[in-house]
Design an enzyme around this catalytic site. Sequence first.
Site, PDB file in Angstrom:
ATOM      1  CB  THR A 149      42.566  68.241 -21.658  1.00 13.75           C
ATOM      2  OG1 THR A 149      41.409  68.522 -22.042  1.00 13.75           O
ATOM      3  CG2 THR A 149      41.933  67.065 -20.059  1.00 13.75           C
ATOM      4  CB  ALA A 153      43.230  72.502 -16.503  1.00 14.31           C
ATOM      5  N   GLY A 154      40.436  70.156 -17.312  1.00 12.48           N
ATOM      6  CA  GLY A 154      38.973  69.611 -18.368  1.00 12.48           C
ATOM      7  C   GLY A 154      38.791  70.672 -18.603  1.00 12.48           C
ATOM      8  CD  GLU A 266      37.379  70.836 -30.170  1.00 12.05           C
ATOM      9  OE1 GLU A 266      38.157  71.773 -30.765  1.00 12.05           O
ATOM     10  OE2 GLU A 266      37.601  69.834 -29.257  1.00 12.05           O
TER      11      GLU A 266
HETATM   12  C1  LIG Z   1      39.007  60.028 -25.697  1.00 10.28           C
HETATM   13  C2  LIG Z   1      39.059  61.429 -25.465  1.00 10.28           C
HETATM   14  C3  LIG Z   1      39.274  62.792 -26.145  1.00 10.28           C
HETATM   15  C4  LIG Z   1      40.242  63.594 -26.240  1.00 10.28           C
HETATM   16  N1  LIG Z   1      40.343  64.414 -26.722  1.00 10.28           N
HETATM   17  C5  LIG Z   1      41.058  65.412 -26.528  1.00 10.28           C
HETATM   18  C6  LIG Z   1      42.061  66.051 -27.214  1.00 10.28           C
HETATM   19  O1  LIG Z   1      42.106  65.734 -29.069  1.00 10.28           O
HETATM   20  N2  LIG Z   1      42.531  67.397 -26.837  1.00 10.28           N
HETATM   21  C7  LIG Z   1      42.240  67.505 -25.295  1.00 10.28           C
HETATM   22  O2  LIG Z   1      42.707  68.966 -24.967  1.00 10.28           O
HETATM   23  N3  LIG Z   1      40.867  67.194 -24.716  1.00 10.28           N
HETATM   24  C8  LIG Z   1      40.998  66.098 -25.353  1.00 10.28           C
HETATM   25  N4  LIG Z   1      40.135  65.469 -23.784  1.00 10.28           N
HETATM   26  C9  LIG Z   1      39.802  66.004 -22.786  1.00 10.28           C
HETATM   27  C10 LIG Z   1      38.159  66.425 -22.600  1.00 10.28           C
HETATM   28  O3  LIG Z   1      38.055  67.651 -23.617  1.00 10.28           O
HETATM   29  C11 LIG Z   1      38.131  66.547 -20.883  1.00 10.28           C
HETATM   30  O4  LIG Z   1      37.744  65.595 -20.882  1.00 10.28           O
HETATM   31  C12 LIG Z   1      36.589  67.013 -21.243  1.00 10.28           C
HETATM   32  O5  LIG Z   1      36.749  68.791 -21.372  1.00 10.28           O
HETATM   33  C13 LIG Z   1      35.828  67.284 -19.527  1.00 10.28           C
HETATM   34  O6  LIG Z   1      37.176  67.618 -19.068  1.00 10.28           O
HETATM   35  P1  LIG Z   1      38.095  66.118 -17.089  1.00 10.28           P
HETATM   36  O7  LIG Z   1      37.862  65.846 -18.418  1.00 10.28           O
HETATM   37  O8  LIG Z   1      38.695  66.862 -17.302  1.00 10.28           O
HETATM   38  O9  LIG Z   1      36.232  66.819 -17.014  1.00 10.28           O
HETATM   39  P2  LIG Z   1      35.958  67.790 -15.976  1.00 10.28           P
HETATM   40  O10 LIG Z   1      36.455  69.191 -16.079  1.00 10.28           O
HETATM   41  O11 LIG Z   1      36.324  67.405 -14.697  1.00 10.28           O
HETATM   42  O12 LIG Z   1      34.477  67.794 -15.216  1.00 10.28           O
HETATM   43  C14 LIG Z   1      33.587  66.354 -14.878  1.00 10.28           C
HETATM   44  C15 LIG Z   1      32.673  66.666 -15.346  1.00 10.28           C
HETATM   45  O13 LIG Z   1      31.502  67.291 -14.063  1.00 10.28           O
HETATM   46  C16 LIG Z   1      31.127  67.895 -14.654  1.00 10.28           C
HETATM   47  N5  LIG Z   1      31.336  69.341 -15.237  1.00 10.28           N
HETATM   48  C17 LIG Z   1      32.452  70.058 -14.976  1.00 10.28           C
HETATM   49  N6  LIG Z   1      32.439  71.441 -15.314  1.00 10.28           N
HETATM   50  C18 LIG Z   1      31.258  72.067 -15.019  1.00 10.28           C
HETATM   51  C19 LIG Z   1      29.843  72.769 -14.925  1.00 10.28           C
HETATM   52  N7  LIG Z   1      30.730  74.046 -15.002  1.00 10.28           N
HETATM   53  N8  LIG Z   1      28.681  72.729 -14.278  1.00 10.28           N
HETATM   54  C20 LIG Z   1      28.187  71.346 -14.312  1.00 10.28           C
HETATM   55  N9  LIG Z   1      28.879  70.087 -14.245  1.00 10.28           N
HETATM   56  C21 LIG Z   1      30.407  70.421 -14.874  1.00 10.28           C
HETATM   57  C22 LIG Z   1      30.916  67.686 -16.076  1.00 10.28           C
HETATM   58  O14 LIG Z   1      29.967  66.559 -16.004  1.00 10.28           O
HETATM   59  C23 LIG Z   1      32.275  66.930 -16.077  1.00 10.28           C
HETATM   60  O15 LIG Z   1      31.732  65.593 -17.459  1.00 10.28           O
HETATM   61  C24 LIG Z   1      40.097  63.936 -24.728  1.00 10.28           C
HETATM   62  C25 LIG Z   1      39.175  63.005 -24.137  1.00 10.28           C
HETATM   63  C26 LIG Z   1      38.976  62.111 -24.330  1.00 10.28           C
HETATM   64  C27 LIG Z   1      38.080  61.080 -23.270  1.00 10.28           C
END
Ligand SMILES: Cc1cc2nc3c(=O)[nH]c(=O)nc-3n(C[C@H](O)[C@H](O)[C@H](O)COP(=O)(O)OP(=O)(O)OC[C@H]3O[C@@H](n4cnc5c(N)ncnc54)[C@H](O)[C@@H]3O)c2cc1C
Length: 401
Positions: A149, A153-154, A266
Amino acid sequence: MNSPPQGGIGKGVGRMAAFEFSEPNIVSDELRMVREQIRKFVEEEIVPQAEAWEEAGHIPRELFRSLGKLGFLGMRHPVEYGGGGLGAMASAIFGEELGRCTYGGVAASLTVHSDMSISHIAHRGSAEQKQRYLPPACRGELVGAVCVTEPNAGSDVAGLKTRAVRDGDTWVINGNKTFITNGYYGDIYIVAARTDPQAKGSRGISLFIVDRGTPGFTIGRKFEKHGWRASDTAELFFDDVRLPAQQLLGEEGKGFYYIMSTFQNERLVAAAMSVGQCAKGIELTLEYMKTRQAFGKTLWEQPVVRNKLAWLAAKSAAARAMVYSCAQMIDEGKDTVREVSMLKSYACELVNEVLHGCLQLHGGTGFIIGTTIERMTRDVRILTIGGGATEVMLEEVAKRM
Ligand SMILES: Cc1cc2nc3c(=O)[nH]c(=O)nc-3n(C[C@H](O)[C@H](O)[C@H](O)COP(=O)(O)OP(=O)(O)OC[C@H]3O[C@@H](n4cnc5c(N)ncnc54)[C@H](O)[C@@H]3O)c2cc1C
C-alpha cells in the site's frame, strides 16, 4: 474506572464457559493437536499479557521467539528451511485460534509475519534467499512485513508508484509505503515496486527483499489506530535505496501475480481470524446473558433475546465451514480466487455484524472502554478494508460468475 457489571466483560478469556464449533471432519488428528497447543498458548501466554501490549502499541520480540520455538510461525514453510511443511489448513487453525485471543492486533502482527510476508520468500525465493531468511523467520528472530500500500494506491495495487531502477548489479528504489503492519519494528520488508513504467498497470511490478537498516530506507510515523492497537503500523520511505541484484524476489515483472497469489492465503487467514473472533464474541455474550437479569429473568431465559445470539452463531458456523472448505481447496491446488473472495467478504463483514450484535446484547456495558466486547468491536472494523476491501472482493466474485 468503576468495575463494569458482571458477565463477559473481563480482559481475559481464561475463565469463560467455552463456546466453540465442532471440529470439521477434514481436520487431521495432527492438526487437532496443533489447535489444542495453540489454544493453550493463547490462553496462558497471550491473554494475560496482551493488555500491556495494546498499551505499548506493539507485541514483544519474546512472543515471536516463543511461538517460533514451538514451531507455529513456520508451519506453512518448507521443512528444510526450519518450517513445518504443513498446508493451508494449518494456517486456518493458526488464524482462528489467534482470533480467539480477542486482541486483533496481536493476531494481525503474528499472521502478517507467518502467513503474509515471509510466505513470499517461501514461495518465490531463491535457495540462497530461503536459506538466509526463512530459518530465523521461522524461529521468530527476524520479523517480516509486506509493503504494497502507498498513499495513493491501496485497493488499486496496480496503481503503485514506488520505482525500482536497475543500475548494473544493483536496484535503486525510490518511493514510499503506508499502513504497513510490523512496519515500525520489523526486520525483513517485502516491497512491491514498479520496475517497468512502460508496461501496463499490473505487468511492470516486481518484489524486493529490503533489510531493516539498508541505507536510504527510513521508517516514518507509527500510526495511532481505532483498533488493532497491539500491532505496529507505519509509513516507510525509500530514498535511493540501493540493493544488490539478488534482493529481487522471484522474476522481474511478476510481482503483481505473486501478490495476488499470496493474497489467497492472506485472505483465508483473515477469514479464519474472523470466525475465531465470532466464536469468542459469542462465548463472552453467552456468559453475560446467562447472568444478566432483566424483567425478572436472565437475558438467556428470554427466547426473543437469545435467538439473536443463536442466529449469529448459525451464520458464524456457515462462515467457518467456508474457511475449512477453502483451506482444503488450497491444499488440493485448486483455483480458489472466487471462493476465497466470497469467504473474505462474507466472514469479514459477518464478524462486524456479530460483534455489533454482541455489543448490543451487553447493553451499556459493551460501550465501556476496558470491556473485551468494546475492544473486539473496534478491532474487527479493519477486516472489511484491509487485505482487499469487501467491494473489491465482491468484484472478484462477480467477474467469475
Ligand atoms: C491497520 C492497517 C494495517 C494494514 N497493513 C498493511 C500491510 O501490512 N501491508 C500493506 O501493503 N497494506 C496494509 N494496509 C493497507 C490496506 O490493505 C488498505 O488500507 C486497503 O487495501 C484499502 O486501501 P485504501 O486504504 O487505500 O483504500 P482505497 O483504495 O482508497 O478505497 C477506499 C474504499 O473505497 C472502496 N473501494 C475501493 N475500490 C473499490 C472498487 N473497485 N469498487 C468498489 N469500492 C471500492 C472500498 O470501500 C474501500 O474501503 C493496512 C491498513 C490498515 C488500516
